[in-house]
Scaffold this active site. Structure first.
Site, mmCIF file in Angstrom:
data_model
loop_
_atom_site.group_PDB
_atom_site.id
_atom_site.type_symbol
_atom_site.label_atom_id
_atom_site.label_comp_id
_atom_site.label_asym_id
_atom_site.label_seq_id
_atom_site.Cartn_x
_atom_site.Cartn_y
_atom_site.Cartn_z
ATOM 1 N N GLY A 44 2.749 -1.175 4.120
ATOM 2 C CA GLY A 44 3.037 0.128 3.932
ATOM 3 C C GLY A 44 4.205 0.832 3.493
ATOM 4 O O GLY A 44 4.678 0.296 2.280
ATOM 5 N N SER A 62 3.456 -1.773 10.197
ATOM 6 C CA SER A 62 4.840 -2.098 10.422
ATOM 7 C C SER A 62 5.486 -3.368 10.116
ATOM 8 O O SER A 62 6.367 -3.764 10.594
ATOM 9 C CB SER A 62 5.093 -1.847 11.826
ATOM 10 O OG SER A 62 4.771 -0.201 12.009
ATOM 11 N N GLY A 97 2.387 2.457 10.604
ATOM 12 C CA GLY A 97 3.425 3.413 10.550
ATOM 13 C C GLY A 97 4.255 4.005 11.736
ATOM 14 O O GLY A 97 4.851 5.212 11.969
ATOM 15 N N GLU A 124 -6.729 4.739 7.838
ATOM 16 C CA GLU A 124 -6.403 6.404 7.268
ATOM 17 C C GLU A 124 -7.724 6.739 6.834
ATOM 18 O O GLU A 124 -8.015 8.132 6.976
ATOM 19 C CB GLU A 124 -5.169 6.415 6.442
ATOM 20 C CG GLU A 124 -4.074 6.213 7.449
ATOM 21 C CD GLU A 124 -2.690 5.748 6.587
ATOM 22 O OE1 GLU A 124 -2.888 5.623 5.431
ATOM 23 O OE2 GLU A 124 -1.878 5.283 7.463
ATOM 24 N N HIS A 141 -9.424 1.470 4.713
ATOM 25 C CA HIS A 141 -8.273 1.451 5.413
ATOM 26 C C HIS A 141 -8.430 2.591 6.498
ATOM 27 O O HIS A 141 -9.239 3.292 6.569
ATOM 28 C CB HIS A 141 -7.189 2.008 4.368
ATOM 29 C CG HIS A 141 -5.638 2.089 5.056
ATOM 30 N ND1 HIS A 141 -5.162 3.123 5.922
ATOM 31 C CD2 HIS A 141 -4.570 1.078 4.929
ATOM 32 C CE1 HIS A 141 -4.077 2.712 6.436
ATOM 33 N NE2 HIS A 141 -3.792 1.725 5.778
ATOM 34 N N GLU A 173 -5.469 -4.788 10.575
ATOM 35 C CA GLU A 173 -4.407 -3.789 10.596
ATOM 36 C C GLU A 173 -4.536 -2.974 12.070
ATOM 37 O O GLU A 173 -5.545 -1.890 11.806
ATOM 38 C CB GLU A 173 -4.597 -2.822 9.364
ATOM 39 C CG GLU A 173 -4.082 -3.439 8.226
ATOM 40 C CD GLU A 173 -3.555 -2.512 7.213
ATOM 41 O OE1 GLU A 173 -2.394 -2.853 6.639
ATOM 42 O OE2 GLU A 173 -4.079 -1.324 6.976
ATOM 43 N N ASN A 196 0.910 -1.435 0.284
ATOM 44 C CA ASN A 196 0.108 -0.029 -0.134
ATOM 45 C C ASN A 196 1.043 1.253 0.308
ATOM 46 O O ASN A 196 1.547 1.488 1.133
ATOM 47 C CB ASN A 196 -0.885 -0.090 1.386
ATOM 48 C CG ASN A 196 -1.588 1.302 1.501
ATOM 49 O OD1 ASN A 196 -1.955 2.048 0.458
ATOM 50 N ND2 ASN A 196 -2.409 1.330 2.646
ATOM 51 N N TRP A 197 1.083 1.905 -0.979
ATOM 52 C CA TRP A 197 2.021 2.923 -1.065
ATOM 53 C C TRP A 197 1.321 4.220 -0.632
ATOM 54 O O TRP A 197 2.125 5.186 -0.554
ATOM 55 C CB TRP A 197 2.194 3.088 -2.600
ATOM 56 C CG TRP A 197 3.196 2.109 -3.435
ATOM 57 C CD1 TRP A 197 3.919 1.139 -2.585
ATOM 58 C CD2 TRP A 197 3.738 1.977 -4.705
ATOM 59 N NE1 TRP A 197 4.606 0.472 -3.513
ATOM 60 C CE2 TRP A 197 4.672 1.053 -4.746
ATOM 61 C CE3 TRP A 197 3.290 2.984 -5.703
ATOM 62 C CZ2 TRP A 197 5.258 0.837 -5.840
ATOM 63 C CZ3 TRP A 197 4.158 2.624 -6.881
ATOM 64 C CH2 TRP A 197 5.166 1.662 -7.073
ATOM 65 N N LYS A 198 -0.056 4.224 -0.447
ATOM 66 C CA LYS A 198 -0.571 5.600 0.340
ATOM 67 C C LYS A 198 -0.315 6.757 -0.914
ATOM 68 O O LYS A 198 -0.200 6.331 -1.820
ATOM 69 C CB LYS A 198 0.077 5.617 1.713
ATOM 70 C CG LYS A 198 0.075 4.339 2.570
ATOM 71 C CD LYS A 198 0.203 4.677 3.952
ATOM 72 C CE LYS A 198 0.007 3.176 4.725
ATOM 73 N NZ LYS A 198 -0.033 3.186 6.089
#
Ligand code: PGA
Length: 244
Positions: free
Chosen positions: A229, A208, A168, A92, A90, A162, A4-6
């Site tokens: 991520g 992580s 992160g 976020e 997600h 998650e 997941n490159w965000k």
């Protein structure tokens, strides 16, 4: 193994990533590999992955096929760009963009209708864990969101566990904590959709994940894969996770 490159990497940076990455995972037939760049880099990723087994996914999908939804991107548009997967719900998006269990359900359904494979995210926040509410939170997210799917629809999704406190932050859930949560999710799936559906559900761990902890996570029979991520941005690092 999903990356997941965000909000990272332009189309040019995406192409540069794939030039290195695809050679490093050429012989990684043991797993499916999905890279999820931003919408704007989807087409570049699809083009750069052509001829390899790497699949490309989006990071969100609208619940409608088209219409007056400023800023949204629909399932048919994502499919037309050549992507096959999509991350839905997600943390976020839940935390910063008002995503709820209800909208997660609507987006998941829209993804399936467009022929995309959704990776639906669930997970508790730190305060939930500290109050020993992890299972309750997972159950609520499941019951209010995913459980609205029909049995056929459910068969088309993967779930990513998650824990928000691990994303992160460098704080990975221990393999045992992750395995415990995966068992709880699988039990809910089995209770709602039957034992066979529960057993065939794929559950990824995210939070992580790094080259140096992936082996111990994947050693847990409950963990079917990982959603990565930060560590998926580097082609060498992500390849070493894939080839753990
Ligand atoms: P992280 O992110 O690996 O950087 O913790 C995981 C995710 O949010 O999918």
């Amino acid at each position: 193994m999903a990356g997941n490159w965000k909000m990272h990497k332009t189309p040019a940076e995406t192409i540069a990533f794939f030039q290195k990455f695809r050679l490093l995972v050429e012989n990684s037939g043991h797993c499916e590999i999905v890279v999820c760049p931003s919408f704007l880099s989807l087409a570049a990723a699809v083009e750069a992955a052509k001829g390899s087994a790497i699949r490309v996914g989006a990071q969100n999908v609208a619940w409608a096929k088209e219409g007056a939804f400023t800023g949204e991107v629909s399932g048919p548009m994502i499919r037309a760009a050549g992507a096959t997967h999509v991350i839905v719900g997600h943390s976020e998006r839940r935390q910063y963009f008002g995503e709820t269990d209800e909208t997660v359900l609507k987006r998941t359904r829209a993804a399936l209708e467009s022929g995309l494979s959704p990776i639906v995210c669930v997970g508790e926040r730190l305060e939930d864990r500290e109050k020993r509410r992890t299972e309750t939170v997972l159950e609520t997210q499941f019951q209010h969101g995913i459980a609205g799917l029909s049995g056929d629809e459910f068969a088309g999704i993967a779930i990513a566990y998650e824990p928000v406190w691990a994303i992160g932050t460098g704080k990975t859930a221990t393999p045992e904590i992750a395995a415990y949560a995966h068992r709880a999710i699988r039990a809910q799936a089995a209770a709602k959709y039957g034992k066979t559906a529960g057993n065939s559900l794929r559950i990824l761990y995210g939070g992580s994940v790094k080259p140096d902890n992936v082996t111990s996570l994947m050693a847990q029979p409950e963990i079917d894969g990982v959603l990565v991520g930060g560590a998926s941005l580097d082609p060498v690092g992500f390849a070493s996770i894939v080839n753990f």
